[in-house]
Structure formats: structure tokens, C-alpha cells
Design an enzyme around this catalytic site. Structure first.
Site, PDB file in Angstrom:
ATOM      1  N   ASN A  10     -30.791  35.041 -70.506  1.00  0.00           N
ATOM      2  CA  ASN A  10     -30.990  33.923 -69.576  1.00  0.00           C
ATOM      3  C   ASN A  10     -30.429  34.394 -68.236  1.00  0.00           C
ATOM      4  O   ASN A  10     -29.225  34.395 -68.034  1.00  0.00           O
ATOM      5  CB  ASN A  10     -30.248  32.682 -70.093  1.00  0.00           C
ATOM      6  CG  ASN A  10     -30.273  31.546 -69.089  1.00  0.00           C
ATOM      7  OD1 ASN A  10     -31.027  31.572 -68.119  1.00  0.00           O
ATOM      8  ND2 ASN A  10     -29.435  30.539 -69.319  1.00  0.00           N
ATOM      9  N   TRP A  11     -31.336  34.795 -67.375  1.00  0.00           N
ATOM     10  CA  TRP A  11     -30.890  35.364 -66.090  1.00  0.00           C
ATOM     11  C   TRP A  11     -30.346  34.306 -65.135  1.00  0.00           C
ATOM     12  O   TRP A  11     -29.708  34.622 -64.149  1.00  0.00           O
ATOM     13  CB  TRP A  11     -32.053  36.097 -65.412  1.00  0.00           C
ATOM     14  CG  TRP A  11     -32.449  37.394 -66.055  1.00  0.00           C
ATOM     15  CD1 TRP A  11     -31.974  37.938 -67.231  1.00  0.00           C
ATOM     16  CD2 TRP A  11     -33.415  38.334 -65.542  1.00  0.00           C
ATOM     17  NE1 TRP A  11     -32.580  39.140 -67.473  1.00  0.00           N
ATOM     18  CE2 TRP A  11     -33.479  39.406 -66.461  1.00  0.00           C
ATOM     19  CE3 TRP A  11     -34.239  38.361 -64.412  1.00  0.00           C
ATOM     20  CZ2 TRP A  11     -34.323  40.512 -66.257  1.00  0.00           C
ATOM     21  CZ3 TRP A  11     -35.078  39.451 -64.219  1.00  0.00           C
ATOM     22  CH2 TRP A  11     -35.118  40.518 -65.135  1.00  0.00           C
ATOM     23  N   LYS A  12     -30.647  33.046 -65.393  1.00  0.00           N
ATOM     24  CA  LYS A  12     -30.233  31.950 -64.504  1.00  0.00           C
ATOM     25  C   LYS A  12     -30.756  32.203 -63.083  1.00  0.00           C
ATOM     26  O   LYS A  12     -31.867  32.711 -62.949  1.00  0.00           O
ATOM     27  CB  LYS A  12     -28.709  31.779 -64.548  1.00  0.00           C
ATOM     28  CG  LYS A  12     -28.201  31.705 -65.996  1.00  0.00           C
ATOM     29  CD  LYS A  12     -26.777  31.255 -66.123  1.00  0.00           C
ATOM     30  CE  LYS A  12     -26.419  31.156 -67.602  1.00  0.00           C
ATOM     31  NZ  LYS A  12     -25.064  30.655 -67.824  1.00  0.00           N
ATOM     32  N   HIS A  96     -30.867  23.348 -70.822  1.00  0.00           N
ATOM     33  CA  HIS A  96     -29.637  24.136 -70.672  1.00  0.00           C
ATOM     34  C   HIS A  96     -28.527  23.242 -70.111  1.00  0.00           C
ATOM     35  O   HIS A  96     -28.793  22.342 -69.303  1.00  0.00           O
ATOM     36  CB  HIS A  96     -29.890  25.329 -69.742  1.00  0.00           C
ATOM     37  CG  HIS A  96     -28.746  26.293 -69.743  1.00  0.00           C
ATOM     38  ND1 HIS A  96     -27.618  26.085 -68.980  1.00  0.00           N
ATOM     39  CD2 HIS A  96     -28.534  27.430 -70.435  1.00  0.00           C
ATOM     40  CE1 HIS A  96     -26.762  27.079 -69.201  1.00  0.00           C
ATOM     41  NE2 HIS A  96     -27.298  27.905 -70.084  1.00  0.00           N
ATOM     42  N   GLU A  98     -26.447  23.683 -67.866  1.00  0.00           N
ATOM     43  CA  GLU A  98     -26.385  23.658 -66.393  1.00  0.00           C
ATOM     44  C   GLU A  98     -27.423  22.693 -65.827  1.00  0.00           C
ATOM     45  O   GLU A  98     -27.199  22.061 -64.795  1.00  0.00           O
ATOM     46  CB  GLU A  98     -26.569  25.083 -65.833  1.00  0.00           C
ATOM     47  CG  GLU A  98     -25.312  25.917 -66.067  1.00  0.00           C
ATOM     48  CD  GLU A  98     -25.572  27.392 -66.296  1.00  0.00           C
ATOM     49  OE1 GLU A  98     -26.666  27.888 -65.961  1.00  0.00           O
ATOM     50  OE2 GLU A  98     -24.667  28.069 -66.824  1.00  0.00           O
ATOM     51  N   GLU A 168     -24.865  26.022 -77.572  1.00  0.00           N
ATOM     52  CA  GLU A 168     -24.044  26.600 -76.507  1.00  0.00           C
ATOM     53  C   GLU A 168     -22.911  25.644 -76.142  1.00  0.00           C
ATOM     54  O   GLU A 168     -23.111  24.715 -75.336  1.00  0.00           O
ATOM     55  CB  GLU A 168     -24.897  26.848 -75.266  1.00  0.00           C
ATOM     56  CG  GLU A 168     -26.047  27.800 -75.499  1.00  0.00           C
ATOM     57  CD  GLU A 168     -26.469  28.491 -74.201  1.00  0.00           C
ATOM     58  OE1 GLU A 168     -26.418  29.715 -74.164  1.00  0.00           O
ATOM     59  OE2 GLU A 168     -26.798  27.793 -73.237  1.00  0.00           O
ATOM     60  N   GLY A 174     -20.186  31.281 -69.548  1.00  0.00           N
ATOM     61  CA  GLY A 174     -19.764  31.927 -68.310  1.00  0.00           C
ATOM     62  C   GLY A 174     -18.259  31.965 -68.120  1.00  0.00           C
ATOM     63  O   GLY A 174     -17.771  32.274 -67.041  1.00  0.00           O
ATOM     64  N   SER A 214     -20.911  33.335 -73.580  1.00  0.00           N
ATOM     65  CA  SER A 214     -20.135  34.582 -73.508  1.00  0.00           C
ATOM     66  C   SER A 214     -20.377  35.512 -74.692  1.00  0.00           C
ATOM     67  O   SER A 214     -19.460  36.194 -75.148  1.00  0.00           O
ATOM     68  CB  SER A 214     -18.646  34.282 -73.334  1.00  0.00           C
ATOM     69  OG  SER A 214     -18.428  33.509 -72.156  1.00  0.00           O
ATOM     70  N   GLY A 235     -26.224  35.017 -71.162  1.00  0.00           N
ATOM     71  CA  GLY A 235     -26.243  34.884 -69.703  1.00  0.00           C
ATOM     72  C   GLY A 235     -25.736  36.151 -69.043  1.00  0.00           C
ATOM     73  O   GLY A 235     -26.479  37.122 -68.856  1.00  0.00           O
ATOM     74  N   GLY A 236     -24.463  36.161 -68.703  1.00  0.00           N
ATOM     75  CA  GLY A 236     -23.853  37.273 -67.968  1.00  0.00           C
ATOM     76  C   GLY A 236     -24.216  38.654 -68.500  1.00  0.00           C
ATOM     77  O   GLY A 236     -24.604  39.545 -67.729  1.00  0.00           O
TER      78      GLY A 236
HETATM   79  P1  PGA Z   1     -23.071  33.304 -70.698  1.00  0.00           P
HETATM   80  O1  PGA Z   1     -24.267  32.249 -70.567  1.00  0.00           O
HETATM   81  O2  PGA Z   1     -23.521  34.323 -71.710  1.00  0.00           O
HETATM   82  O3  PGA Z   1     -22.907  33.886 -69.324  1.00  0.00           O
HETATM   83  O4  PGA Z   1     -21.873  32.560 -71.161  1.00  0.00           O
HETATM   84  C1  PGA Z   1     -24.989  31.829 -71.687  1.00  0.00           C
HETATM   85  C2  PGA Z   1     -25.954  30.761 -71.278  1.00  0.00           C
HETATM   86  O5  PGA Z   1     -25.615  29.934 -70.431  1.00  0.00           O
HETATM   87  O6  PGA Z   1     -27.090  30.711 -71.788  1.00  0.00           O
END
Ligand code: PGA
Length: 252
Positions: A10-12, A96, A98, A168, A174, A214, A235-236
Site C-alpha cells: 500500500n504505497w499510500k 483503510h 486513514e 489493521e 506506520g 508495520s 505500507g512503509g
Molecule cells: P505500515 O502501513 O506497514 O506502514 O504500518 C500498513 C497500512 O497502512 O496498510
């Protein structure tokens, strides 16, 4: 009941087109031998065309990060399923945390987006998860039960089988703070139980449920060793070819 693991990036809101090209070219050779795992990258809308063309003929599938519930019309800033499909998009993240936190997504908007996605033939990755406050107040299960029953309401058996769920915990996203593999397994097993009540145990046993928050090269093995965890939403660690490939290749 073999559920094929699915590791999705997930590049966001990261990666311009030029950056996307470099990342994907770096990633392709590193994940090409991942035969037993489905590999997906969910990218910003502006990177989709580039990603689809660069991933053609590879084992990497491309997803978007949201989709509108409406087919078309006066919805400034939204993107339709047809627009995504025309570019070759296969997957789409819906709900998501966010989106829920910053853009007012609710279980009912998640459900509306989900219904449109499945009706159009996009494969959804629906996110659920509790906040730290909810966990500390022992509300994890009730929060998740509500998100799953309302967010995934009224899907046909066929559509639920094509839906991926991502658990999640918001406090793990994050933050570098991963849920322990036991915490992740416990909640994901609970989600499977909720699906069993909504459908049947047989169907619940076929639905893929990812962990996200994470997940990285260091903790992926332990998380993936859990019987109910079928993959990850990353994500990251999906923004670096090497790191993402190590997560994808967790079984090597
Ligand atoms: P993260 O993000 O791996 O940076 O914690 C995961 C996500 O939000 O899908």
C-alpha cells in the site's frame, strides 16, 4: 483448505511516476520466483497506468487505494470503478483506517464502495481495525464485529470469496509497533468467526484475511506462521524494493 497467501503493498500518497518506475523495475526481478504467494502493489491513481504497463507479463498485480460507490457523475475528487478497470487495475483497497480517520469513511460508505467494486469485478481488500483507545477499553472485538458485519453486509457468497479482509490495528500502522503474532492471530481468528456467522464456516475457511501494521522483513515469518493469517498489507516496507521483496519471499 489452502488459502493462497497474498502480500499487498500500500504505497499510500507516495511515489511520483518517475519514482514508481524505479521501484517497480527494482522489484520485478526480486519477486519473480514467488510462485506460491500472490503479489500486489496498490498505488496512487497517477501511477496505475505506469504500474500496469511495467508489471505486464510479471507476477505483480496492480491495485488502487480507493473506488467510488457511484458509477459516474458529480463526485469531485473521486474515481470510478470503470476508470480503474480501463487502466488494468485488478485490486482495490477499501476502508483503510486513514480514509476512515481523515476523510470521514464509515462502515456504510465502505459497504457502498465494496458493493460497487465487486459488481464491477474489482477485487477488494477491505480494511478493519481498532484504535489504541478501543483496544485499551477492551472494545476490540465489538468494534471489529461491527466493522465486518456492516462493512461487508449483503455480499453474495461468490463475492465474499473474492474479497480479501485486512486486519489493521490502527495503533500498529506506520508506528513501527507491530501487533504480536498472537494478538494478530486472535483477532483474525475472531474475524473468521464473524464471517462464519454471516455465511458458513466452510466459506469463512476460504476467505483470505491479511494482517497489516508495520509488517516488515523482520516480523513477517512469525506472523505468517499463524494458522489464520493469510498475508499482509504493507505500507512503509513496500516503498523499498528490497524490503518488500523480503516480505513477499517470507517462505524462502
Ligand atoms: P505500515 O502501513 O506497514 O506502514 O504500518 C500498513 C497500512 O497502512 O496498510
Amino acid at each position: 483448505m489452502a488459502r493462497k497467501p497474498i502480500i499487498a503493498g500500500n504505497w499510500k500518497m507516495n511515489m511520483t511516476n518517475e519514482q514508481a518506475k524505479v521501484l517497480i523495475e527494482g522489484l520485478k526481478p526480486l519477486v519473480k520466483d514467488a510462485k506460491k504467494t500472490e503479489v500486489v502493489i496498490c498505488v496512487p491513481y497517477t501511477d496505475i497506468a505506469t504500474a500496469v504497463s511495467l508489471c505486464a507479463g510479471s507476477n505483480i498485480k496492480v491495485g488502487a487505494e480507493n473506488v467510488a460507490w457511484a458509477e459516474k457523475g458529480a463526485f469531485t475528487g473521486e474515481i470510478s470503478a470503470d476508470m480503474l478497470l480501463e487502466l488494468g487495475t485488478e485490486y482495490v483497497i477499501i476502508g483503510h483506517s486513514e480514509r476512515r480517520q481523515y476523510f470521514g469513511e464509515t462502515d456504510s460508505s465502505v459497504n457502498a464502495r465494496l458493493k460497487t467494486a465487486v459488481a464491477k469485478g474489482l477485487k477488494p481488500i477491505v480494511c478493519v481495525g481498532e484504535t489504541l483507545e478501543q483496544r485499551e477499553k477492551n472494545r476490540t472485538k465489538s468494534v471489529i464485529r461491527k466493522q465486518v458485519t456492516l462493512g461487508l453486509a449483503d455480499l453474495s457468497e461468490e463475492d465474499i470469496l473474492n474479497t480479501v479482509i485486512a486486519y489493521e490495528p490502527v495503533w500498529a500502522i506506520g508506528t513501527g509497533k507491530t501487533a504480536t503474532s498472537e494478538q494478530a492471530e486472535e483477532t483474525i481468528k475472531f474475524i473468521r468467526g464473524v464471517i462464519a456467522k454471516m455465511y458458513t464456516r466452510k466459506i469463512a475457511n476460504k476467505v483470505r484475511i491479511q494482517y497489516g501494521g508495520s509488517m516488515n522483513p523482520k516480523n513477517v515469518k512469525e506472523l505468517m506462521a499463524m494458522p489464520n493469517i493469510d498475508g499482509g498489507l504493507i505500507g512503509g516496507a513496500s516503498l523499498k524494493a528490497e524490503d518488500f521483496s523480503l516480505v513477499v519471499n517470507f517462505d524462502k
